[in-house]
Design an enzyme around this catalytic site. Structure first.
Site, PDB file in Angstrom:
ATOM      1  N   LYS A  73       0.835   3.387  -2.895  1.00  0.00           N
ATOM      2  CA  LYS A  73      -0.369   4.049  -3.434  1.00  0.00           C
ATOM      3  C   LYS A  73      -0.089   5.800  -2.880  1.00  0.00           C
ATOM      4  O   LYS A  73      -0.563   6.872  -3.734  1.00  0.00           O
ATOM      5  CB  LYS A  73      -1.666   4.323  -2.123  1.00  0.00           C
ATOM      6  CG  LYS A  73      -2.509   3.078  -2.852  1.00  0.00           C
ATOM      7  CD  LYS A  73      -3.511   1.751  -1.030  1.00  0.00           C
ATOM      8  CE  LYS A  73      -4.073   0.926  -1.349  1.00  0.00           C
ATOM      9  NZ  LYS A  73      -4.786   0.268  -0.302  1.00  0.00           N
ATOM     10  N   VAL A  77       0.804  -3.263   3.815  1.00  0.00           N
ATOM     11  CA  VAL A  77       1.321  -4.441   4.774  1.00  0.00           C
ATOM     12  C   VAL A  77       1.997  -5.957   4.833  1.00  0.00           C
ATOM     13  O   VAL A  77       2.376  -7.474   4.779  1.00  0.00           O
ATOM     14  CB  VAL A  77      -0.389  -5.612   3.977  1.00  0.00           C
ATOM     15  CG1 VAL A  77      -1.484  -5.013   4.769  1.00  0.00           C
ATOM     16  CG2 VAL A  77      -0.086  -6.238   2.813  1.00  0.00           C
ATOM     17  N   TYR A 116      -4.481   3.474   7.778  1.00  0.00           N
ATOM     18  CA  TYR A 116      -5.541   2.828   8.122  1.00  0.00           C
ATOM     19  C   TYR A 116      -5.933   3.168   8.917  1.00  0.00           C
ATOM     20  O   TYR A 116      -6.258   4.292   9.155  1.00  0.00           O
ATOM     21  CB  TYR A 116      -5.907   0.801   7.799  1.00  0.00           C
ATOM     22  CG  TYR A 116      -4.879   0.783   6.693  1.00  0.00           C
ATOM     23  CD1 TYR A 116      -4.766   0.673   5.740  1.00  0.00           C
ATOM     24  CD2 TYR A 116      -3.534  -0.199   7.524  1.00  0.00           C
ATOM     25  CE1 TYR A 116      -3.649  -0.047   4.542  1.00  0.00           C
ATOM     26  CE2 TYR A 116      -2.329  -0.719   6.337  1.00  0.00           C
ATOM     27  CZ  TYR A 116      -2.886  -0.460   4.509  1.00  0.00           C
ATOM     28  OH  TYR A 116      -2.128  -1.176   3.698  1.00  0.00           O
ATOM     29  N   TYR A 153      -3.396  -2.250 -11.024  1.00  0.00           N
ATOM     30  CA  TYR A 153      -3.648  -2.127  -9.532  1.00  0.00           C
ATOM     31  C   TYR A 153      -2.286  -3.234  -8.133  1.00  0.00           C
ATOM     32  O   TYR A 153      -1.122  -2.320  -7.780  1.00  0.00           O
ATOM     33  CB  TYR A 153      -4.922  -2.514  -9.632  1.00  0.00           C
ATOM     34  CG  TYR A 153      -4.758  -1.661  -7.704  1.00  0.00           C
ATOM     35  CD1 TYR A 153      -4.766  -0.983  -7.096  1.00  0.00           C
ATOM     36  CD2 TYR A 153      -5.115  -2.559  -6.391  1.00  0.00           C
ATOM     37  CE1 TYR A 153      -4.690  -0.419  -5.643  1.00  0.00           C
ATOM     38  CE2 TYR A 153      -5.407  -2.323  -5.433  1.00  0.00           C
ATOM     39  CZ  TYR A 153      -5.234  -1.793  -4.652  1.00  0.00           C
ATOM     40  OH  TYR A 153      -4.863  -1.536  -3.383  1.00  0.00           O
ATOM     41  N   SER A 169       0.765  -1.516   0.004  1.00  0.00           N
ATOM     42  CA  SER A 169       0.090  -0.136  -0.009  1.00  0.00           C
ATOM     43  C   SER A 169       0.482   1.334   0.277  1.00  0.00           C
ATOM     44  O   SER A 169       0.096   2.307  -0.282  1.00  0.00           O
ATOM     45  CB  SER A 169      -0.874   0.489   1.714  1.00  0.00           C
ATOM     46  OG  SER A 169      -2.054  -0.734   1.293  1.00  0.00           O
TER      47      SER A 169
END
Lengths: 308, 308, 308, 308
Positions: free
Chosen positions: B71, B262, B244, B193, B68
């Site tokens: 992102k 993660v 998160y 993605y 992540s």
């Protein structure tokens, strides 16, 4: 029920004339082109008594896209195949939410609330897929065996349109898979599901195909189901969950177990007496046929028919 | 910040020795095999000051799956391409829900709450896909231009595993499509993605790649971004949404804008001073590295670093 | 920060002239008469640097109803009384939902997401009530000790109006009680809460009262707080949760920790530099002052002030 | 229905002997002392045919706290007073959520899903309160007029306990008030509501009091209701919403309209044939009597009774 059968033809004509002023109140389903292109000002109705007598009015023999009514037949077939094991994967409670909501699925570990919301229907289809060499053919044959009409098949044009725009159903199937409640491959199950929703039947086909639900499980066109009194249980599910978010109101107004589809069809039964199907393409905001609901309300009103 | 840079090597050693007793408290991500097979007892940390000085400890040069954290780079690239138009399709508010929830998406017309939840990140990727001939190559090149390391590429094995188990992301992408907030084809966007999430970088790569966020948008390895002061805005997003469901707590405990993955990595910045990256594969229940968070907390504690 | 303090008077005049064209864009809070009757076209701003220098413009000395800004002071007092034990009963995460939502409370066992949503603020007040002989007096004295103004008291007329229409807060308090997270009697806690929300202060009072948050916990009017570096942590909470559902956007646009109230006030701090308060009664749809937000955005823009 | 009435006494004895092995499976309601102190190993059943014949077994004449069964009588009274206007303020759809959820209320503008969830029942009580000089006395008299037993009154001890612990109901009532769907004062309506829930009746009282629902609206003890065929509509509501979150399953398993209470009572009707009441204090996780449900399932099984 207060009615002589001899009065039925006149009654159906009366209902016909009383519902047609409602043309224009609703509008046809617009999410796929083949449904939106249907002539909206059509109405048909067929009633079949458990002794086999049939009465019709309007376009009762015109085939139309049964859409979610197919969930009823898929449920009957899945129960016939796996029996009560089905309920390990689907609930039997009303959803209380828009019929395609994903929230409930997330909160309740992938167990859809009931077999008539899309998520539940996809699990039902998954069950058929995983127990059948040719699931779509099997469902077609099952429906033909109930209606006695081998022309009850899926419409390829509707199927293609469903598949092309089925993003929300794809979201549901993928979420079911992520949550561990889809055995088949997502694409395979969805393909069966889209074909199932694209089945074409007429009011008369539907009234015949639901005869067993009015007649303690007995069907004129087919040998007995495996399960004991499946009709009683399927009727309970139709009453509590059969009309999307309007099931409670329909039970209150009409008082018959019923299942609707966005093609404009509705089937209903008065257990012990008759099965009935209506069709008119214009829908209310819940996705239920405007004229169809009114016709059933008038039928139960004039005949004092109600399970309650 | 209270610290002489000469004290950094000793400080990093101290932090290293103070976090390793936490081995075993968390556990590695288990949702895909390549991540669950990583040796869990690894720790690396790299800090880069805006003047270019760098300090490392542990496995700071070992490449790992940034997951992540990608992102963050995808967001920077998308902002570089479309600027503030991005915010027509993604929000900037914390989600207050598990990072992959679908509920919010349904309730808010397909506009994901922020670019760091999966739904928002998929929309960001969609933006890149729709403005690039080779979106994955473009992202790889963008990241290499930030880190100065052309070996920062996606890991094919991780990518395949992501794609094979990505049902929830497929659910999200299909729902976005159903709600009208995905321009590309679902499969194409998801493919990009999954590759983006499979990118491999080391702590040192990450500390360099986030330099611009600590240094008013200036990067040593790359010419200026188009947008004015993108760093300030991206930092605000990291602080409010970067970890998160634990973003608020991290802001409270650590007080630095940060983004986690993660794979066990976390990047953070103290604007005007330094960027820092930590990595250790064992995660807490929120999906954030246990040792990584502790290391950053100790760093800010010992150096009195905080944006607040 | 790029600014000579000598430029401040001219800068504040400039900001004043640039925000007043926005009169009429928002509208005053209408849920209680005393707030809806306030003259909407008022604007005040006060900035206080950590060295004690103060600058004002407009109606900076006019007292107004601070409403939810009181949650900031109540939080500081509760932390001063019970320290980190408070976090056993309140979370530190953004809520991601309308500030008075009850859903989250039900789903998360009565632990409000953070101390700035109404549910969290009521738990904070409950903490004060249960550790104080005269909780309202104690809060008034605490606020006077921060602002140096003993006239910072609750407005009886506003209090009565709050209490008379506070059904939603009563719903929240009763639900907290049902879920086991309210120690005091519902009526007693609500009474304190309504009085707290009815406190009256001016921009100058507020800029002084938040000095400690800009100055590492030091206040000119009061001895040190018990907790170490409470300022850092309260600032983190303001940044992530201080502006209702618009906190993320405000962080993105303005980049300062801040807390707003539906009376039209907003306080903000740039740690190490200054505290600032603005007031203008007309609100946007999130309940935040339209002119107030714009004034802070301009201040940070012209002075390049941001924590990021 | 397949049964000679002469077989009833033996059948009820058989059912009695078949359900008592279930003692201990459930547990009594523990939320208020008077309910938790009831001797859990009690069972009673009374059936009344539309011709007036009555059969009982076990403690069929022992009064118990009817709790939510009172919602049925309150609904009948409110419909008798205001007719279909009631439906402007309450829905008729299953809730699909725990019976006391506040989420739905917030999302649907304060219109409770149906009159049997607490929120809906409070609106029903509000209707009675606002049309009655002495609402509790009116409800007591209404119930006595249905059961023929003037000793059907509220139990002061249970009432006090309900009022003392009713925080969740207070939350609901305050939220209804905040959302504009409560006409009376919160405290006044809640007082009536707690008293209504504290009514005491026996199985025999209940079987008599629900006679009209089995007998097309006719009651032996009372003149006709105002509304036409209220029975049909109330039965539809019981079937879809009468057993909290287990209504769908009960419809599926038992197939009779029914309403349960946490005192351990359940009433059910087979329209045209009989009304029946069972009582046994031990509840399952949904709050429905374990032995009561089983007894009704056996009754319908042995007599082939079902509306479906």
């Amino acid at each position: 029920m207060k009615l002589q059968k001899s009065e039925l033809p006149a009654l159906l004509e009366r209902i016909y004339s009383e519902v047609t002023p409602l043309y224009g109140v609703g509008k046809t389903a617009d999410y796929i082109p083949p449904l939106s292109r249907v002539n909206p000002r059509q109405f048909g109705m067929a009633i079949r008594f458990v002794d086999g007598d049939e009465f019709t009015v309007g376009q009762a023999s015109t085939p139309f896209s049964i859409q979610s009514i197919s969930k009823l037949f898929a449920l009957m077939l899945a129960l016939d195949i796996v029996g009560d094991d089905l309920w390990k994967r689907v609930g039997r409670e009303p959803s209380g939410m828009r019929f395609n909501s994903l929230l409930q699925l997330e909160n309740e570990n992938g167990i859809p609330r009931n077999p008539f919301i899309n998520a539940g229907a996809i699990v039902v289809t998954d069950t058929i897929v995983n127990h059948s060499a040719s699931p779509v053919k099997r469902l077609e044959q099952f429906m033909a065996s109930l209606s006695g009409n081998v022309f009850n098949r899926y419409d390829p044009e509707v199927y293609v349109a469903e598949a092309r725009t089925g993003y929300r159903n794809a979201a549901i199937a993928n979420l079911l898979k992520a949550l561990g409640n889809l055995e088949g491959e997502v694409d395979v199950v969805l393909d069966s599901y889209y074909k199932q929703c694209s089945m074409t039947m007429s009011c008369l086909d539907l009234a015949r195909a639901t005869e067993s639900l009015a007649n303690k499980g007995k069907s004129s066109f087919r040998t007995q189901f495996h399960g004991e009194r499946m009709d009683k249980r399927v009727n309970a599910l139709m009453l509590t969950c059969g009309l999307y978010d309007a099931a409670g109101n329909f039970a209150y107004q009409v008082g018959l177990p019923a299942k609707s589809g966005v093609g404009g069809g509705i089937v209903a039964v008065l257990p012990g007496y008759f099965s009935v199907a209506v069709w008119s393409p214009e829908l209310d905001s819940y996705g239920n046929s405007v004229l169809g609901q009114k016709a059933l309300e008038l039928l139960t009103h004039y005949t004092s028919s109600s399970i309650f």
